[in-house]
Design an enzyme around this catalytic site. Structure first.
Site, PDB file in Angstrom:
ATOM      1  N   GLU A  12     -50.814  -7.881   8.612  1.00 34.34           N
ATOM      2  CA  GLU A  12     -51.868  -8.837   8.288  1.00 34.34           C
ATOM      3  C   GLU A  12     -51.805  -9.220   6.804  1.00 34.34           C
ATOM      4  O   GLU A  12     -51.209  -8.496   5.996  1.00 34.34           O
ATOM      5  CB  GLU A  12     -53.227  -8.199   8.594  1.00 34.34           C
ATOM      6  CG  GLU A  12     -53.465  -7.893  10.073  1.00 34.34           C
ATOM      7  CD  GLU A  12     -53.854  -9.126  10.885  1.00 34.34           C
ATOM      8  OE1 GLU A  12     -53.379 -10.242  10.585  1.00 34.34           O
ATOM      9  OE2 GLU A  12     -54.618  -8.965  11.851  1.00 34.34           O
ATOM     10  N   ASP A  49     -44.346  -4.018  17.424  1.00 29.09           N
ATOM     11  CA  ASP A  49     -45.674  -3.422  17.280  1.00 29.09           C
ATOM     12  C   ASP A  49     -46.254  -2.943  18.609  1.00 29.09           C
ATOM     13  O   ASP A  49     -45.698  -3.216  19.680  1.00 29.09           O
ATOM     14  CB  ASP A  49     -46.627  -4.424  16.615  1.00 29.09           C
ATOM     15  CG  ASP A  49     -46.497  -5.839  17.175  1.00 29.09           C
ATOM     16  OD1 ASP A  49     -45.939  -5.995  18.269  1.00 29.09           O
ATOM     17  OD2 ASP A  49     -46.946  -6.778  16.509  1.00 29.09           O
ATOM     18  N   HIS A  55     -49.532 -13.669   9.993  1.00 23.02           N
ATOM     19  CA  HIS A  55     -49.018 -12.312  10.202  1.00 23.02           C
ATOM     20  C   HIS A  55     -47.716 -12.334  10.996  1.00 23.02           C
ATOM     21  O   HIS A  55     -47.488 -13.213  11.825  1.00 23.02           O
ATOM     22  CB  HIS A  55     -50.066 -11.376  10.828  1.00 23.02           C
ATOM     23  CG  HIS A  55     -50.392 -11.594  12.263  1.00 23.02           C
ATOM     24  ND1 HIS A  55     -51.674 -11.745  12.730  1.00 23.02           N
ATOM     25  CD2 HIS A  55     -49.611 -11.639  13.368  1.00 23.02           C
ATOM     26  CE1 HIS A  55     -51.663 -11.882  14.040  1.00 23.02           C
ATOM     27  NE2 HIS A  55     -50.420 -11.826  14.461  1.00 23.02           N
ATOM     28  N   ASN A  99     -52.868 -16.648  10.923  1.00 20.33           N
ATOM     29  CA  ASN A  99     -53.098 -16.276   9.519  1.00 20.33           C
ATOM     30  C   ASN A  99     -51.789 -15.874   8.818  1.00 20.33           C
ATOM     31  O   ASN A  99     -51.809 -15.356   7.715  1.00 20.33           O
ATOM     32  CB  ASN A  99     -54.123 -15.142   9.418  1.00 20.33           C
ATOM     33  CG  ASN A  99     -53.655 -13.856  10.093  1.00 20.33           C
ATOM     34  OD1 ASN A  99     -52.521 -13.769  10.556  1.00 20.33           O
ATOM     35  ND2 ASN A  99     -54.526 -12.867  10.144  1.00 20.33           N
TER      36      ASN A  99
HETATM   37  C1  GLP Z   1     -49.623 -10.976  18.043  1.00 23.33           C
HETATM   38  C2  GLP Z   1     -48.374 -10.130  17.874  1.00 23.33           C
HETATM   39  C3  GLP Z   1     -47.347 -10.827  17.029  1.00 23.33           C
HETATM   40  C4  GLP Z   1     -47.169 -12.241  17.517  1.00 23.33           C
HETATM   41  C5  GLP Z   1     -48.460 -13.003  17.297  1.00 23.33           C
HETATM   42  C6  GLP Z   1     -48.385 -14.457  17.739  1.00 23.33           C
HETATM   43  O1  GLP Z   1     -50.617 -10.671  17.147  1.00 23.33           O
HETATM   44  N1  GLP Z   1     -48.634  -8.857  17.311  1.00 23.33           N
HETATM   45  O2  GLP Z   1     -46.137 -10.103  17.048  1.00 23.33           O
HETATM   46  O3  GLP Z   1     -46.131 -12.861  16.850  1.00 23.33           O
HETATM   47  O4  GLP Z   1     -49.480 -12.367  18.014  1.00 23.33           O
HETATM   48  O5  GLP Z   1     -48.576 -14.519  19.110  1.00 23.33           O
HETATM   49  P1  GLP Z   1     -48.368 -15.775  19.997  1.00 23.33           P
HETATM   50  O6  GLP Z   1     -46.915 -15.954  20.133  1.00 23.33           O
HETATM   51  O7  GLP Z   1     -49.016 -15.422  21.301  1.00 23.33           O
HETATM   52  O8  GLP Z   1     -49.038 -16.905  19.325  1.00 23.33           O
END
Ligand code: GLP
Length: 235
Positions: free
Chosen positions: A142, A67, A137, A135
């Site tokens: 989402e 993303d 995702h 949540n």
């Molecule tokens: C972001 C990214 C995701 C990632 C998520 C969790 O929103 N778009 O790809 O997996 O956060 O992030 P973290 O690993 O910092 O908890």
């Protein structure tokens, strides 16, 4: 789904990095689907170390990222392109032309999404790395009433904006839109690992292990995939 629980972030990162190493060794031109966020950073550090120690060669590896924020250029230090260069690509012998991240500045979003899907379909993902949002995702898919298919524009939920604001000076600076690989593309990967750590993520990981497959918890779709490993560390 395989589930591995360990105590520390370092242990989680080592297991994940060893799995990536095995993947690249078995197929030197592997296509890796990559994630940003805090969870895979330790794994990226270990991959850099493996490269420096002569254990890994990235010269034939191709990557597609999950993303990118809409409105940020690759030079912006909050963009995911910048993150990937900074945390991994700048430190290994990968050809940057073989690294793909959606273009958050694309004028024609629809075309950018179509083009990104073409890249994903042509390459085919061998090994996908995921984190998970609180949540549920994955990428920036989402919670929703349906599972998404291909790359698309996503309006970020308040909880996601709040969670990601830790990387920004002010919450107002967090982009509210992103381009993300779709659920169907993620599921097309031959092998998937999901890394996640800490108390804040425990509830979603527990829910994931227990719940039915539902687009309200996007990561729950992973239950339908034949080769998924979740690696969770308590700290
Ligand atoms: C972001 C990214 C995701 C990632 C998520 C969790 O929103 N778009 O790809 O997996 O956060 O992030 P973290 O690993 O910092 O908890």
């Amino acid at each position: 789904m395989n589930f591995i629980k360990v105590r520390t972030y370092a242990e989680m990162s080592k297991i994940a990095a060893d799995m990536v190493e095995a993947q690249i060794k078995s197929k030197p031109d592997s296509v890796l689907g990559l994630a940003t966020g805090s969870s895979p950073v330790g794994m990226y550090e270990l991959l850099i170390e493996k490269y420096r120690n002569g254990l890994l060669d990235f010269s034939k590896v191709r990557t597609v990222n999950l993303d990118e924020y809409v409105g940020l250029s690759g030079d912006n230090d909050q963009s995911y392109r910048y993150f990937m260069n900074d945390k991994l690509f700048n430190h290994i012998n990968i050809d940057k032309n073989n690294t793909f991240v959606p273009n958050g500045l694309a004028k024609d979003i629809e075309k950018e999404c179509e083009d990104y899907d073409k890249v994903i379909n042509e390459l085919g993902i061998d090994f996908q790395v995921l984190g998970v949002g609180r949540n549920g995702h994955i990428g920036f898919n989402e919670p929703s009433s349906v599972f998404s298919k291909g790359t698309h524009l996503e309006l970020l939920k308040e909880d996601t904006i709040k969670a990601n604001s830790r990387f920004f000076e002010r919450i107002e600076d967090v982009p509210t839109k992103a381009l993300t690989m779709g659920i169907e593309s993620i599921m097309s990967a031959k092998k998937i690992i999901l890394v996640s750590s800490g108390e804040a993520k425990r509830p979603i990981i527990e829910k994931l292990l227990d719940c039915e497959v539902t687009p309200l918890i996007p990561a729950s779709i992973l239950k339908n995939h034949p080769d998924v490993t979740i690696i969770f560390s308590e700290n």
